[in-house]
Design a protein around this motif. Sequence first.
Motif, short mmCIF file in Angstrom:
data_model
loop_
_atom_site.label_atom_id
_atom_site.label_comp_id
_atom_site.label_asym_id
_atom_site.label_seq_id
_atom_site.Cartn_x
_atom_site.Cartn_y
_atom_site.Cartn_z
N GLY A 1 2.49 24.41 17.58
CA GLY A 1 2.56 24.35 18.80
C GLY A 1 3.50 24.64 19.56
O GLY A 1 4.61 25.38 19.15
N TYR A 2 3.76 24.40 20.94
CA TYR A 2 4.84 25.16 21.52
C TYR A 2 6.11 24.25 21.26
O TYR A 2 6.13 22.80 21.07
CB TYR A 2 4.45 24.37 23.01
N LEU A 3 7.15 24.81 20.90
CA LEU A 3 8.53 24.34 20.35
C LEU A 3 9.48 24.78 21.19
O LEU A 3 9.77 25.93 20.96
CB LEU A 3 8.60 24.67 18.75
N PHE B 1 16.19 23.29 19.22
CA PHE B 1 16.89 23.51 18.07
C PHE B 1 18.52 24.02 18.50
O PHE B 1 18.84 24.64 17.53
CB PHE B 1 16.28 24.81 17.48
N GLY B 2 18.93 23.77 19.38
CA GLY B 2 20.34 24.09 19.90
C GLY B 2 20.48 25.49 20.37
O GLY B 2 21.26 26.07 20.37
N TRP C 1 15.02 31.17 29.60
CA TRP C 1 14.44 32.02 28.72
C TRP C 1 15.15 31.81 27.54
O TRP C 1 16.55 31.79 27.71
CB TRP C 1 13.70 33.10 29.11
N TYR C 2 14.64 31.83 26.49
CA TYR C 2 15.19 31.71 25.11
C TYR C 2 14.45 32.88 24.14
O TYR C 2 13.24 33.28 24.18
CB TYR C 2 14.99 30.59 24.46
N THR C 3 15.29 32.89 22.97
CA THR C 3 14.94 33.84 21.89
C THR C 3 15.58 33.53 20.68
O THR C 3 16.80 33.64 20.57
CB THR C 3 14.84 35.40 22.06
N ALA C 4 14.75 33.31 19.76
CA ALA C 4 15.50 32.91 18.35
C ALA C 4 14.68 33.30 17.29
O ALA C 4 13.30 33.53 17.60
CB ALA C 4 15.86 31.59 18.51
N GLN C 5 15.17 33.21 15.99
CA GLN C 5 14.52 33.27 14.70
C GLN C 5 14.15 32.03 14.20
O GLN C 5 15.04 31.28 14.04
CB GLN C 5 15.36 34.08 13.64
#
Length: 830
Positions: free
Chosen positions: A599-601, A606-607, A690-694
């Motif tokens: 679901g939405y995380l 996660f820092g 806004w965020y982006t990550a692996q």
Amino acid sequence: TEFDSARDDNGHGTHTASTAAGNGGVTATLFGVDRGIVSGVAPRAHVIAYRVCGDGGCYQSDSVAAVEQAILDGVDVINFSIGGGGSPYTDIVELAFAVAYDNGVFVSASAGNSGPGPNTTGHHGPWTMTVGASTTDRHFISTVTLTADNGDTLELTGASVTDGIDTPTPVVFPPAGQELCLTPFAPGTFNGEIVICERGINARVEKSFNVAAGGAAGMLQYNPTLQGLATDNHFIPSVHLENDAGAALLDFMDTHTGVMGTFTPGVPTTVQGDVMASFSSRGGPAQPLGISKPDITAPGVQILAGNTPLPATVVGGLPGQLFQAIQGTSMSSPHIAGSGALLTALHPDWTPGQIKSALMLTAITDGVTKEDGVTPADPFDFGSGRVDLTRAGTAGLTMDESVDNFFALQDELWNTNYPSIYHPNLAGVVTVERTVHNETNLPRTWRVRALNTGDLIVSVPNNIHLAPDGDATFAITIDARNVPIGEVRHAWIELRQGKDVLTMPITIVRGEADVTVDKSCDPTVFGIHETTECSIVITNFATEEATISVLDTMPRQLQLLKNTVIGATPRANSLSFEGTLEAAAAPTLDVSPGAAPSGYLPLAAFGVAPFACPSNCDDGGWIITLPEPFNYMGQTYNQVIWSVNGTLEVGVSSGLAASANNQNLPSVILPNNLLAPWWTDLNLAAGGNWYTAQLTDGVNNYRIFEWANVPRFGDASSTFSFQIWIQNNSDNIWFVYGPSSGDTTDATVGAENSDGTIGDTYYFEGTGTSPWGGPSLKVSSVPGEPGGTHTITFQASGRSVGPWTNCAEVTSNIFQGIATSCVSGEVVAP
């Protein structure tokens, strides 16, 4: 106060109207300084102003109503210095312009200010004259002098129409984090200093208002990237610096202390003219309709014209000024509107198409450069060139086309009688026709020649003969068989009669037809009597059955070995085949409920730090390179354009972030290849992150793009949190939704392919199922399967020494022209 009539309270309308048709011989006084004599392009032409924009924006319904009223009022020319029109056959304003054209009204419209990137123009309608912007040879220039406390100095050149500062004054930055000067500073923030502001997000002139509110005496505003120098009616003395001067300013400030500054009043200065404005929107290889925009270019930088003395907002600049010198394709478009008015007065029987052709065929190309001032400009920059009114009125030939044909041939506009030629996907060879009209009462013979690039061959007749006031139609064969697939070529047709010279641009993008042909030979270098083995593979990618004809004629250096031919019929030194190929399976896209890996995380948990806002936090975006690729519609990608407005463009072909104007998908309006979990007018400048990550689940890796509590523009009560999950090295993509508030009706949820012809909309503007509070959505893409394939093989032997080129040619009922695939080699001496 905003007026409720057509009276101007912004300055934009006054400026464009006076540019097109202002009186001649008017003294322009700005900030109490005589700036010289100005004139509209068509002095004393009658002007009717229709109000279609207000402080709340511009509404298409108002524009359409104004166009309809203009037709009823009998106007001859419409100027539209407003954006839009990217999809002319569905855009209601552009369709209104088609009606105007059909009723004898010439329409000039601004190309847009999104340059210099490719494929950024608006107003793609073939009935509309779309105008780019270039410089004149006059700018208002100011010299800035900085002196540090160690005695070091720096001199910079910028643009200004304000007074100067002649007493050395401290030069300072705004408080940390406020470099863009977005809001009024509190009184006492400054104490008579010159404040440095970065250009971006809010209006340039608003920045001077904001620093003046804090007590500044002047402003230096710099471009972080190449955007061109602008002059505005600033509230305090101000100078605008281009990016190189801005970089020098920042470096000097970072390496010195106690910097004091002065700058001169802006004065008219001779500069290089005919330079494309860096902001001017450009054409490019992703224009699908078969005409290239812009059509023409006109002056649009530091144009001195009228202004309203009563601006409703600070964006209108310092009140009380009757003139201003501003820039944009909004300023170049009325130059062409005024030109159209002059030609209408000179030739009242000319149609809008004839006016358009006269302006385009006589435009200047020599000496017009790209924004760097050095590289020659091309038709993607300036269309047919920069307008030349010394020649347009006496053009010996004109062209015309009907609205009916523009609609009947909307998928192949290169076949209309347009005063330029553009083919967006030329598979090899095509022949088009153009018809010209003799504007004299004498018989005329015009010499015709093609001015070509090396590997693009254009064939035209040597001469065309016209009876008095008569027409002539001539064929133009464009052969791109030697142009590598994917590359662009420009060429020109020149028509000459005595001293009268007209030019027409030709632009092609080398591509492949829906029926592809691929030829290969091995080896390509061999001796006399030695052989090469060749194959020709023809494949149908169209979703309909294709009838094909194949012809391959050996060059004189090769001899076909007839007994080796398989899949074709040998004839003398050639082979041929005729047959049919089965239809291909259509590609599909589907957006529907499907369980995501989670679901939405929230990535912040996660820092993960918020990603930086782009230069335009309202409508901007970032190009993101991914550490691992993914698949979409059968293609592999490792880059996306991440837009504030709730989309990803898969790949970066358009170079554009999605605008605030969401579309029902699929849509041919750029950008394409969109993933749209919640495409609407969002504004990071007003809140959210806004965020982006692996992330990984221990088995698979996922790239996640998140919009967190981002508000809708102008509506802080409506916020949205959502994510796109992309599984690396796969074609698995999901839309995942978190909390939302306020109005959840105005948006698009869907996906589309690379040219905006295939897609699926799950939700659009209240129609469909709202994704909020529901399951995640899975984006399923199937690239489709090719249809029938036919293979021809043969051998050929060396017959005479020399280089050779051998081309397979395919014609079919499902595309125009000849698709070609060529192999080159050499027969060498023993």
